[in-house]
Scaffold this active site. Structure first.
Site, PDB file in Angstrom:
ATOM      1  N   ASP A   1       6.042   1.982   8.668  1.00 26.19           N
ATOM      2  CA  ASP A   1       5.162   0.877   9.078  1.00 26.19           C
ATOM      3  C   ASP A   1       4.938   0.868  10.590  1.00 26.19           C
ATOM      4  O   ASP A   1       3.830   0.623  11.067  1.00 26.19           O
ATOM      5  CB  ASP A   1       5.758  -0.470   8.660  1.00 26.19           C
ATOM      6  CG  ASP A   1       5.487  -0.819   7.206  1.00 26.19           C
ATOM      7  OD1 ASP A   1       4.506  -0.291   6.645  1.00 26.19           O
ATOM      8  OD2 ASP A   1       6.252  -1.607   6.632  1.00 26.19           O
TER       9      ASP A   1
ATOM     10  N   LYS B   1      11.629  -5.156   1.374  1.00 27.19           N
ATOM     11  CA  LYS B   1      11.811  -4.218   2.491  1.00 27.19           C
ATOM     12  C   LYS B   1      13.193  -4.296   3.154  1.00 27.19           C
ATOM     13  O   LYS B   1      13.685  -3.290   3.671  1.00 27.19           O
ATOM     14  CB  LYS B   1      10.724  -4.448   3.553  1.00 27.19           C
ATOM     15  CG  LYS B   1       9.337  -4.050   3.090  1.00 27.19           C
ATOM     16  CD  LYS B   1       8.338  -4.101   4.222  1.00 27.19           C
ATOM     17  CE  LYS B   1       6.964  -3.673   3.740  1.00 27.19           C
ATOM     18  NZ  LYS B   1       6.013  -3.468   4.827  1.00 27.19           N
TER      19      LYS B   1
END
Length: 274
Positions: free
Chosen positions: A102, A66
């Site tokens: 997210d 990420k």
């Protein structure tokens, strides 16, 4: 011809993202498939080049990529840049742009469970890419105080400088208290472990775990005795909803995606327990 989407990470075999995205593609009559691709850290640069070569239209990005993937993308969305982590990639005519959904998944998971984040004292366990999105969501939701505990204190200190939260040494976790505790590490994934002891968990009214296999982790099983729990599938679902909209411009079938995710999680749990 079918368009291709997928998730990259290591490990990635446990991911339930293919379940919800393939269902959404079918329900919306979109000619597309979504797969899971294991990509080790040393192969990430080559994998990103492969996305362009194969014209893969979109990607979900999970542990451990990420943060690292940012340097290989052509463009970064402003919010993803602020967070410092990307969980979604859109391929538009060979230009790869990174996003972060997210944080939206975090906010929505608390919202649908009727939990207010504003003015709350919140403890976050972990300081990785997922933790950054969680912290960003808490800041946007006007949390009163955010304490971050991580085994490597230096990583927590980096988040303190970036987000103006409070980094705490792991040894002080025994003194942690507040309204909400959020577990953002991979501890407990397909295992019966928890990074936080019961005595500490018992001090919080709400607990969230981003791990979703098992659905009710040891951390959440303990927390349930003392208050409300929010499992990791809820964050997964709502971040996935935002991904789908980014990729297609279409509103996905949220309730069907949710049902499919929980059914599959329960099926896998039974397999694990055999």
């Amino acid at each position: 011809m079918y368009e291709v989407y997928g998730i990259i990470g290591d490990p990635v075999s446990h991911s339930l993202s293919p379940i919800m995205h393939n269902l959404a593609f079918r329900e919306k009559n979109i000619r597309a498939v979504y797969g899971a691709f294991r990509v080790s850290a040393d192969q990430l640069a080559k994998a990103v080049e492969g996305i362009k070569a194969l014209n893969i239209k979109g990607l979900s990005v999970t542990i451990p990529h990420k943060e690292k993937i940012i340097e290989y993308l052509d463009e970064i969305d402003e919010i993803a840049y602020e967070i410092g982590a990307v969980n979604t990639v859109l391929n538009k005519e060979g230009i790869l742009k990174g996003y972060n959904t997210d944080w939206i998944g975090v906010i929505k998971a608390f919202e649908v469970n009727g939990v207010e984040l504003r003015d709350k004292k919140i403890v976050v366990i972990g300081a990785g890419g997922a933790s950054k999105a969680v912290i960003y969501a808490l800041i946007k939701s006007k949390a009163k105080k955010i304490h971050v505990y991580n085994r490597t204190f230096e990583k927590a200190k980096i988040l303190e400088e970036k987000f103006k939260i409070i980094a705490k040494p792991w040894e002080e976790l025994k003194n942690a208290e507040g309204d909400i505790i959020i577990q953002t590490t991979s501890v407990g994934l397909k295992s019966w472990e928890t990074p936080v002891e019961e005595e500490i968990i018992s001090r919080f009214k709400v607990a969230m775990d981003i791990v979703y296999l098992p659905l009710k982790t040891k951390f959440l099983s303990i927390a349930e005795r003392y208050g409300k729990i929010i499992d990791g599938l809820q964050m997964l679902l709502y971040q996935g909803v935002e991904q789908f909209k980014l990729w297609t411009g279409i509103e996905p079938p949220v309730e069907l995606m949710k049902k499919a995710l929980y059914e599959e999680a329960k099926r896998i749990e039974k397999e694990i327990l055999k």
